[in-house]
Design a protein around this motif. Structure first.
Motif, PDB file in Angstrom:
ATOM      1  N   GLU A 180       0.821  -1.211   0.000  1.00  0.00           N
ATOM      2  CA  GLU A 180       0.000   0.000   0.000  1.00  0.00           C
ATOM      3  C   GLU A 180       0.855   1.261   0.000  1.00  0.00           C
ATOM      4  N   ILE A 181       2.028   1.186   0.608  1.00  0.00           N
ATOM      5  CA  ILE A 181       2.860   2.378   0.719  1.00  0.00           C
ATOM      6  C   ILE A 181       3.352   2.839  -0.650  1.00  0.00           C
ATOM      7  N   VAL A 182       3.498   1.894  -1.577  1.00  0.00           N
ATOM      8  CA  VAL A 182       3.973   2.243  -2.920  1.00  0.00           C
ATOM      9  C   VAL A 182       2.804   2.525  -3.854  1.00  0.00           C
ATOM     10  N   LEU A 183       1.766   1.678  -3.790  1.00  0.00           N
ATOM     11  CA  LEU A 183       0.671   1.763  -4.749  1.00  0.00           C
ATOM     12  C   LEU A 183      -0.567   2.495  -4.231  1.00  0.00           C
ATOM     13  N   GLY A 184      -0.548   2.914  -2.981  1.00  0.00           N
ATOM     14  CA  GLY A 184      -1.699   3.609  -2.417  1.00  0.00           C
ATOM     15  C   GLY A 184      -2.894   2.676  -2.314  1.00  0.00           C
ATOM     16  N   PRO A 185      -4.088   3.186  -2.613  1.00  0.00           N
ATOM     17  CA  PRO A 185      -5.293   2.358  -2.486  1.00  0.00           C
ATOM     18  C   PRO A 185      -5.280   1.115  -3.376  1.00  0.00           C
ATOM     19  N   LEU A 186      -4.563   1.145  -4.480  1.00  0.00           N
ATOM     20  CA  LEU A 186      -4.468  -0.015  -5.355  1.00  0.00           C
ATOM     21  C   LEU A 186      -3.781  -1.187  -4.640  1.00  0.00           C
ATOM     22  N   GLY A 187      -2.984  -0.878  -3.647  1.00  0.00           N
ATOM     23  CA  GLY A 187      -2.302  -1.914  -2.878  1.00  0.00           C
ATOM     24  C   GLY A 187      -3.237  -2.736  -2.009  1.00  0.00           C
ATOM     25  N   LEU A 188      -4.470  -2.285  -1.842  1.00  0.00           N
ATOM     26  CA  LEU A 188      -5.443  -3.041  -1.045  1.00  0.00           C
ATOM     27  C   LEU A 188      -6.076  -4.179  -1.829  1.00  0.00           C
ATOM     28  N   VAL A 189      -5.799  -4.250  -3.130  1.00  0.00           N
ATOM     29  CA  VAL A 189      -6.403  -5.287  -3.973  1.00  0.00           C
ATOM     30  C   VAL A 189      -6.003  -6.674  -3.511  1.00  0.00           C
ATOM     31  N   ASP A 190      -4.741  -6.892  -3.199  1.00  0.00           N
ATOM     32  CA  ASP A 190      -4.325  -8.229  -2.753  1.00  0.00           C
ATOM     33  C   ASP A 190      -4.927  -8.573  -1.398  1.00  0.00           C
ATOM     34  N   ASP A 191      -5.055  -7.585  -0.514  1.00  0.00           N
ATOM     35  CA  ASP A 191      -5.687  -7.841   0.781  1.00  0.00           C
ATOM     36  C   ASP A 191      -7.149  -8.246   0.595  1.00  0.00           C
ATOM     37  N   ALA A 192      -7.852  -7.524  -0.249  1.00  0.00           N
ATOM     38  CA  ALA A 192      -9.258  -7.854  -0.522  1.00  0.00           C
ATOM     39  C   ALA A 192      -9.371  -9.230  -1.175  1.00  0.00           C
ATOM     40  N   GLY A 193      -8.432  -9.563  -2.046  1.00  0.00           N
ATOM     41  CA  GLY A 193      -8.444 -10.872  -2.693  1.00  0.00           C
ATOM     42  C   GLY A 193      -8.248 -12.002  -1.700  1.00  0.00           C
ATOM     43  N   VAL A 194      -7.333 -11.835  -0.763  1.00  0.00           N
ATOM     44  CA  VAL A 194      -7.093 -12.860   0.251  1.00  0.00           C
ATOM     45  C   VAL A 194      -8.340 -13.048   1.111  1.00  0.00           C
ATOM     46  N   VAL A 195      -8.945 -11.940   1.532  1.00  0.00           N
ATOM     47  CA  VAL A 195     -10.149 -12.034   2.364  1.00  0.00           C
ATOM     48  C   VAL A 195     -11.289 -12.690   1.585  1.00  0.00           C
ATOM     49  N   ALA A 196     -11.441 -12.338   0.315  1.00  0.00           N
ATOM     50  CA  ALA A 196     -12.507 -12.924  -0.504  1.00  0.00           C
ATOM     51  C   ALA A 196     -12.303 -14.427  -0.690  1.00  0.00           C
ATOM     52  N   VAL A 197     -11.095 -14.839  -1.011  1.00  0.00           N
ATOM     53  CA  VAL A 197     -10.812 -16.269  -1.229  1.00  0.00           C
ATOM     54  C   VAL A 197     -11.050 -17.056   0.061  1.00  0.00           C
ATOM     55  N   VAL A 198     -10.569 -16.557   1.182  1.00  0.00           N
ATOM     56  CA  VAL A 198     -10.770 -17.256   2.456  1.00  0.00           C
ATOM     57  C   VAL A 198     -12.252 -17.272   2.822  1.00  0.00           C
ATOM     58  N   GLY A 199     -12.948 -16.170   2.596  1.00  0.00           N
ATOM     59  CA  GLY A 199     -14.375 -16.125   2.887  1.00  0.00           C
ATOM     60  C   GLY A 199     -15.157 -17.143   2.079  1.00  0.00           C
TER      61      GLY A 199
END
Length: 103
Positions: free
Chosen positions: A58-77
């Motif tokens: 996130e520090i480099v890509l800003g809000p776009l860096g949250l995509v992988d976090d959202a993907g991990v949460v979605a896959v686990v969910g």
């Protein structure tokens, strides 16, 4: 507002989010009787969310860096949802129940 106040605010917010995540995990575990591998996956996703090490930082890509976090949460969910559904199907079919007393 100096840097130490900002760091304190960020740490308090992260701590609150972490506690919220733990509360959700406990609720899902108790309510839906998720097997232990589901617990491991949910805790792993929570640790990944809290971890400063990311695939897309996130520090480099800003809000776009949250995509992988959202993907991990979605896959686990989705995976935990499928575990719960499979357990429900097995329970409804009578698999895993103790036999009742015979008369």
């Amino acid at each position: 507002m100096d840097v130490s106040d900002l760091v304190t605010i960020v740490l308090v917010v992260l701590g609150g989010l972490f506690l919220l995540g733990v509360a959700v995990i406990v609720f899902v575990m108790v309510r839906y009787r998720v097997p232990p591998r589901g617990l491991v996956a949910m805790v792993g996703a929570l640790v990944y969310l809290a971890s400063p090490v990311d695939v897309l930082p996130e520090i480099v890509l800003g809000p776009l860096g949250l995509v992988d976090d959202a993907g991990v949460v979605a896959v686990v969910g989705i995976w935990v949802y499928k575990l719960v559904q499979a357990r429900k199907i097995l329970r409804d079919a009578g698999v895993g129940r103790r036999p009742g007393p015979t008369a």
